[in-house]
Motif scaffolding. Sequence first.
Motif, PDB file in Angstrom:
ATOM      1  N   ALA A  92       0.780  -1.346   0.011  1.00  0.00           N
ATOM      2  CA  ALA A  92       0.015  -0.066   0.076  1.00  0.00           C
ATOM      3  C   ALA A  92       0.959   1.301  -0.025  1.00  0.00           C
ATOM      4  CB  ALA A  92      -0.906  -0.032   1.301  1.00  0.00           C
ATOM      5  N   LEU A  93       1.914   1.244   0.735  1.00  0.00           N
ATOM      6  CA  LEU A  93       2.961   2.384   0.814  1.00  0.00           C
ATOM      7  C   LEU A  93       3.558   2.774  -0.465  1.00  0.00           C
ATOM      8  CD1 LEU A  93       3.917   2.103   4.692  1.00  0.00           C
ATOM      9  CD2 LEU A  93       2.204   3.556   3.383  1.00  0.00           C
ATOM     10  N   ARG A  94       4.420   1.536  -0.742  1.00  0.00           N
ATOM     11  CA  ARG A  94       5.513   1.644  -2.134  1.00  0.00           C
ATOM     12  C   ARG A  94       4.457   1.366  -3.457  1.00  0.00           C
ATOM     13  NH1 ARG A  94       9.467  -1.992   1.213  1.00  0.00           N
ATOM     14  NH2 ARG A  94       9.967  -0.290   2.697  1.00  0.00           N
ATOM     15  N   GLY A  95       3.526   0.928  -3.556  1.00  0.00           N
ATOM     16  CA  GLY A  95       2.763   0.605  -4.824  1.00  0.00           C
ATOM     17  C   GLY A  95       2.839  -0.757  -5.118  1.00  0.00           C
ATOM     18  N   ALA A  96       2.372  -0.857  -6.293  1.00  0.00           N
ATOM     19  CA  ALA A  96       2.418  -2.613  -6.885  1.00  0.00           C
ATOM     20  C   ALA A  96       3.604  -2.758  -7.633  1.00  0.00           C
ATOM     21  CB  ALA A  96       1.089  -2.582  -7.905  1.00  0.00           C
ATOM     22  N   GLN A  97       4.901  -2.958  -6.852  1.00  0.00           N
ATOM     23  CA  GLN A  97       6.122  -3.485  -7.416  1.00  0.00           C
ATOM     24  C   GLN A  97       6.245  -4.795  -7.617  1.00  0.00           C
ATOM     25  OE1 GLN A  97       8.906  -1.242  -5.145  1.00  0.00           O
ATOM     26  NE2 GLN A  97       8.593   0.572  -6.013  1.00  0.00           N
ATOM     27  N   ASN A  98       6.065  -5.424  -6.326  1.00  0.00           N
ATOM     28  CA  ASN A  98       5.954  -6.942  -6.338  1.00  0.00           C
ATOM     29  C   ASN A  98       4.713  -7.397  -5.750  1.00  0.00           C
ATOM     30  OD1 ASN A  98       8.859  -6.707  -6.960  1.00  0.00           O
ATOM     31  ND2 ASN A  98       9.345  -6.313  -4.798  1.00  0.00           N
ATOM     32  N   ILE A  99       3.642  -7.259  -6.776  1.00  0.00           N
ATOM     33  CA  ILE A  99       2.449  -7.628  -6.310  1.00  0.00           C
ATOM     34  C   ILE A  99       2.393  -9.315  -6.289  1.00  0.00           C
ATOM     35  CG2 ILE A  99       1.402  -7.749  -8.838  1.00  0.00           C
ATOM     36  CD1 ILE A  99      -0.403  -6.499  -5.604  1.00  0.00           C
ATOM     37  N   HIS A 100       3.244  -9.943  -7.099  1.00  0.00           N
ATOM     38  CA  HIS A 100       3.131 -11.638  -7.017  1.00  0.00           C
ATOM     39  C   HIS A 100       3.596 -12.081  -5.758  1.00  0.00           C
ATOM     40  CE1 HIS A 100       7.000 -10.311  -8.868  1.00  0.00           C
ATOM     41  NE2 HIS A 100       7.510 -11.477  -8.315  1.00  0.00           N
ATOM     42  N   GLU A 101       4.554 -11.305  -5.331  1.00  0.00           N
ATOM     43  CA  GLU A 101       5.233 -11.803  -4.143  1.00  0.00           C
ATOM     44  C   GLU A 101       4.346 -11.542  -2.783  1.00  0.00           C
ATOM     45  OE1 GLU A 101       9.177 -10.012  -3.536  1.00  0.00           O
ATOM     46  OE2 GLU A 101       9.875 -11.091  -5.247  1.00  0.00           O
ATOM     47  N   THR A 102       3.648 -10.491  -2.941  1.00  0.00           N
ATOM     48  CA  THR A 102       2.670 -10.142  -1.700  1.00  0.00           C
ATOM     49  C   THR A 102       1.354 -11.043  -1.769  1.00  0.00           C
ATOM     50  OG1 THR A 102       3.227  -7.585  -2.080  1.00  0.00           O
ATOM     51  CG2 THR A 102       1.123  -8.154  -1.026  1.00  0.00           C
TER      52      THR A 102
END
Length: 98
Positions: A55-65
Amino acid sequence: MRIQQPWSAPLSSVEPLRDGAGSGREPSFAAELKNAVEQVNTLQNSAEEAMQNGALRGAQNIHETMIVLQEAEISLKMLLRVRDKALEAYHEVMRMQF
């Protein structure tokens, strides 16, 4: 953090129970249950942290999340099933007549 499957241990590393079950070498059921709850708690906390970072850094590693979230969800569902089975066994023992 990855969940370790109980079936991944080689059979030679599993020692059979001896007459002295309380000898201190074998972990008790309560200790194993406590360990499992702590692992589930750790996974839930890491999932919460991953969501906050996303939520803070944006969707950079959405798959890992999403992987972390799914691991936490699966571990919680497994813990709930174990709890339900333990309660079912307890109720069955309480219904027995001696």
